[in-house]
Motif scaffolding. Structure first.
Motif, PDB file in Angstrom:
ATOM      1  N   ALA A   1       2.297   2.974   2.032  1.00  0.00           N
ATOM      2  CA  ALA A   1       1.528   4.156   1.622  1.00  0.00           C
ATOM      3  C   ALA A   1       1.917   4.584   0.212  1.00  0.00           C
ATOM      4  O   ALA A   1       1.053   4.943  -0.603  1.00  0.00           O
ATOM      5  CB  ALA A   1       1.761   5.298   2.611  1.00  0.00           C
ATOM      6  N   ASP A   2       3.214   4.530  -0.083  1.00  0.00           N
ATOM      7  CA  ASP A   2       3.676   4.882  -1.434  1.00  0.00           C
ATOM      8  C   ASP A   2       3.159   3.888  -2.464  1.00  0.00           C
ATOM      9  O   ASP A   2       2.746   4.270  -3.562  1.00  0.00           O
ATOM     10  CB  ASP A   2       5.204   4.929  -1.474  1.00  0.00           C
ATOM     11  CG  ASP A   2       5.762   6.235  -0.942  1.00  0.00           C
ATOM     12  OD1 ASP A   2       5.004   7.222  -0.905  1.00  0.00           O
ATOM     13  OD2 ASP A   2       6.946   6.274  -0.574  1.00  0.00           O
ATOM     14  N   LYS A   3       3.230   2.609  -2.108  1.00  0.00           N
ATOM     15  CA  LYS A   3       2.789   1.564  -3.033  1.00  0.00           C
ATOM     16  C   LYS A   3       1.302   1.730  -3.350  1.00  0.00           C
ATOM     17  O   LYS A   3       0.861   1.494  -4.485  1.00  0.00           O
ATOM     18  CB  LYS A   3       3.052   0.186  -2.415  1.00  0.00           C
ATOM     19  CG  LYS A   3       2.913  -0.976  -3.381  1.00  0.00           C
ATOM     20  CD  LYS A   3       4.052  -1.035  -4.375  1.00  0.00           C
ATOM     21  CE  LYS A   3       3.978  -2.267  -5.239  1.00  0.00           C
ATOM     22  NZ  LYS A   3       5.084  -2.360  -6.214  1.00  0.00           N
ATOM     23  N   GLU A   4       0.535   2.145  -2.358  1.00  0.00           N
ATOM     24  CA  GLU A   4      -0.906   2.338  -2.537  1.00  0.00           C
ATOM     25  C   GLU A   4      -1.253   3.745  -3.012  1.00  0.00           C
ATOM     26  O   GLU A   4      -2.428   4.089  -3.142  1.00  0.00           O
ATOM     27  CB  GLU A   4      -1.628   2.027  -1.228  1.00  0.00           C
ATOM     28  CG  GLU A   4      -1.490   0.577  -0.794  1.00  0.00           C
ATOM     29  CD  GLU A   4      -2.221   0.267   0.500  1.00  0.00           C
ATOM     30  OE1 GLU A   4      -2.649  -0.898   0.655  1.00  0.00           O
ATOM     31  OE2 GLU A   4      -2.374   1.173   1.345  1.00  0.00           O
ATOM     32  N   LYS A   5      -0.177   4.556  -3.237  1.00  0.00           N
ATOM     33  CA  LYS A   5      -0.348   5.952  -3.693  1.00  0.00           C
ATOM     34  C   LYS A   5      -1.279   6.729  -2.768  1.00  0.00           C
ATOM     35  O   LYS A   5      -2.112   7.541  -3.214  1.00  0.00           O
ATOM     36  CB  LYS A   5      -0.877   5.981  -5.136  1.00  0.00           C
ATOM     37  CG  LYS A   5       0.034   5.270  -6.132  1.00  0.00           C
ATOM     38  CD  LYS A   5      -0.425   5.465  -7.547  1.00  0.00           C
ATOM     39  CE  LYS A   5       0.406   4.662  -8.535  1.00  0.00           C
ATOM     40  NZ  LYS A   5       1.848   4.936  -8.445  1.00  0.00           N
ATOM     41  N   ASN A   6      -1.120   6.475  -1.468  1.00  0.00           N
ATOM     42  CA  ASN A   6      -1.938   7.139  -0.453  1.00  0.00           C
ATOM     43  C   ASN A   6      -1.116   8.262   0.185  1.00  0.00           C
ATOM     44  O   ASN A   6      -0.439   8.066   1.200  1.00  0.00           O
ATOM     45  CB  ASN A   6      -2.376   6.116   0.596  1.00  0.00           C
ATOM     46  CG  ASN A   6      -3.414   6.685   1.558  1.00  0.00           C
ATOM     47  OD1 ASN A   6      -3.549   7.894   1.707  1.00  0.00           O
ATOM     48  ND2 ASN A   6      -4.143   5.797   2.218  1.00  0.00           N
ATOM     49  N   VAL A   7      -1.172   9.437  -0.409  1.00  0.00           N
ATOM     50  CA  VAL A   7      -0.345  10.556   0.071  1.00  0.00           C
ATOM     51  C   VAL A   7      -0.792  11.027   1.450  1.00  0.00           C
ATOM     52  O   VAL A   7       0.035  11.376   2.295  1.00  0.00           O
ATOM     53  CB  VAL A   7      -0.384  11.738  -0.927  1.00  0.00           C
ATOM     54  CG1 VAL A   7       0.541  12.853  -0.453  1.00  0.00           C
ATOM     55  CG2 VAL A   7       0.029  11.281  -2.301  1.00  0.00           C
ATOM     56  N   ASP A   8      -2.076  11.040   1.688  1.00  0.00           N
ATOM     57  CA  ASP A   8      -2.583  11.498   2.994  1.00  0.00           C
ATOM     58  C   ASP A   8      -2.042  10.603   4.110  1.00  0.00           C
ATOM     59  O   ASP A   8      -1.654  11.093   5.174  1.00  0.00           O
ATOM     60  CB  ASP A   8      -4.116  11.495   3.016  1.00  0.00           C
ATOM     61  CG  ASP A   8      -4.704  12.566   2.112  1.00  0.00           C
ATOM     62  OD1 ASP A   8      -4.009  13.580   1.871  1.00  0.00           O
ATOM     63  OD2 ASP A   8      -5.839  12.379   1.634  1.00  0.00           O
TER      64      ASP A   8
END
Length: 459
Positions: A219-226
């Motif tokens: 999620a961090d790598k994809e910058k997906n905070v949600d």
């Protein structure tokens, strides 16, 4: 290498450099090993062979390494991983991976025979996983093979060190590797991660927790905070999670949401400093100077940090600045413990204020705070405040003698000697005893401290 040494070496001709290396090589066994290994810095196959030979020698070892030997022993391991990172990761990443794998495979044997009281061995493996993370995406391993190996490592963690590989996942998480993880990792189960009714076996829970960590990394790598927030909610949101979420929201300029998460952290939380830091960052992103100013003041009132005081002054001007300074000085003068106020005045260079505060509240000084008062007394003496410097050293002498701590007499002797030196600059003793009068009273109060007085006599 320092610039000076580099320049000196550049002035040497080829023969001189050869002679220098030969002399270093012949100095001792360790120097021989270093020179032989570094000669292969541009030959990755030779470098791998030299490093692997060292790994094999360590693996064959059977001698128990106690806590005194563990530091130097782990230095050998660090030297191997550092050379692998510097000379193999970019030139021959597959060999770097192979070397890392050899070191990881023997971790159980090392943890059995090394006293890791200081955490040196655990620290080495944490650093090694960083090298592995850099080498994996450059190696010949397929994304599928990379996922297989990472899964194998974190699933087999008998000594509690291999889970650190998840913390280090960064370079290895290429889009292809992420896709492989998504295909293989099950969606995290809230029932298992919450261990409801204690019915979930510990190993199953641990495995799911590690898988959750990988999901968070992705999620961090994809910058997906949600997605990251959803994953955090599976195990419950604590104050630390709120800070982590807010940090990620700030990084994506979602400061309004970050503030909402941070406001859920109570003032009594152990994460309060992180909350303040992240809130300030969010207010800066919002451009809300009034709230940032109020936050800085609240933090200053709590911790009396000079950095906050100076930061707050940058928001003021004219009469407000003068009123703030007056208010802060009054707060510091009344601070408890007294050392809190003194430290503040020292940080902002208010020497007169230090002396005034110390002399007015002398009886409140914590005489057990040796380090603080020793450094401060020297500072005051150098800044022409000898009376306070003398009295601070006397505090420390009195504390040691009153508590009859004979093993610390040598420190008291040093403090008394310093007090004597500082006293030579005192021109106004006010209501305090001169050095000679103090020495007389000290002898009358502690006449049977024979060891102390003998040491004083022959200092």
């Amino acid at each position: 290498m320092s610039a000076t040494l580099t320049k000196k070496l550049q002035k040497l001709d080829k023969n001189a450099l050869v002679d220098l290396l030969v002399e270093i090589h012949n100095e001792n066994r360790d120097c021989k090993k270093v020179v032989t290994t570094l000669m292969a810095m541009h030959d990755p196959d030779a470098m791998y062979k030299a490093l692997n030979k060292e790994v094999s020698a360590i693996k064959r070892g059977t001698k128990f390494i106690d806590y005194r030997e563990s530091g130097p022993f782990c230095d050998r391991l660090y030297a191997i991983s550092e050379k692998a990172e510097k000379y193999l990761v970019t030139q021959a990443p597959s060999l770097a991976v192979k070397l890392c794998q050899s070191l990881i495979e023997m971790d159980g044997k090392l943890f059995e025979r090394v006293d890791d009281s200081h955490g040196d061995l655990g620290g080495f493996y944490y650093q090694l996983f960083d090298v592995l993370d850099k080498a994996l995406p450059l190696s010949s391993l397929s994304p599928s093979a990379i996922v297989d190996y990472i899964s194998q490592i974190y699933s087999s963690d008998d000594y509690g060190n291999r889970h650190a590989i998840i913390d280090k996942l960064n370079h290895a998480l290429t889009p292809e590797v992420i896709e492989q993880f998504k295909q293989r990792l099950p969606e995290p189960s809230k029932d298992i991660l919450s261990r409801r009714d204690g019915k979930v076996e510990w190993k199953i829970f641990q495995n799911h927790a590690k898988q959750l960590s990988i999901h968070k990394k992705i999620a961090d790598k994809e910058k997906n905070v949600d997605r990251y927030i959803d994953l955090c909610q599976l195990t419950g949101i604590d104050d630390q999670s709120r800070c982590k979420i807010a940090s990620r929201l700030n990084n994506q300029f979602q400061s309004e949401k970050a503030i909402e998460w941070l406001e859920g952290i109570p003032e009594t939380s152990r994460m309060i400093l992180d909350k303040y830091t992240l809130l300030q960052e969010a207010y800066q992103l919002e451009g809300d100077k009034e709230k940032e100013k109020a936050l800085i003041w609240a933090r200053f009132e709590r911790y009396m940090d000079s950095k906050d005081y100076l930061a707050y002054l940058s928001f003021t001007s004219g009469n407000e600045t003068l009123k703030t300074q007056e208010k802060v000085y009054q707060m510091a003068a009344k601070a408890k413990p007294i050392e809190k106020g003194i430290a503040f005045f020292q940080d902002i260079g208010e020497i007169d204020a230090i002396e005034t505060l110390f002399l007015s509240r002398l009886k409140e000084a914590n005489s057990s705070d040796y380090s603080f008062y020793r450094k401060l007394s020297t500072y005051l003496s150098k800044n022409e405040r000898p009376l306070s410097a003398v009295l601070m050293r006397r505090l420390l002498v009195n504390q040691i003698l009153d508590s009859a701590r004979s093993k610390y007499y040598r420190y008291a002797i040093n403090d008394l000697s310093q007090a004597e030196t500082f006293s030579k600059s005192v021109t106004d003793w006010k209501s305090h005893l001169t050095h000679q009068a103090y020495l007389t009273c000290l002898k009358e109060k502690h006449p049977r401290k024979y060891s102390f007085w003998e040491q004083w006599q022959y200092r």
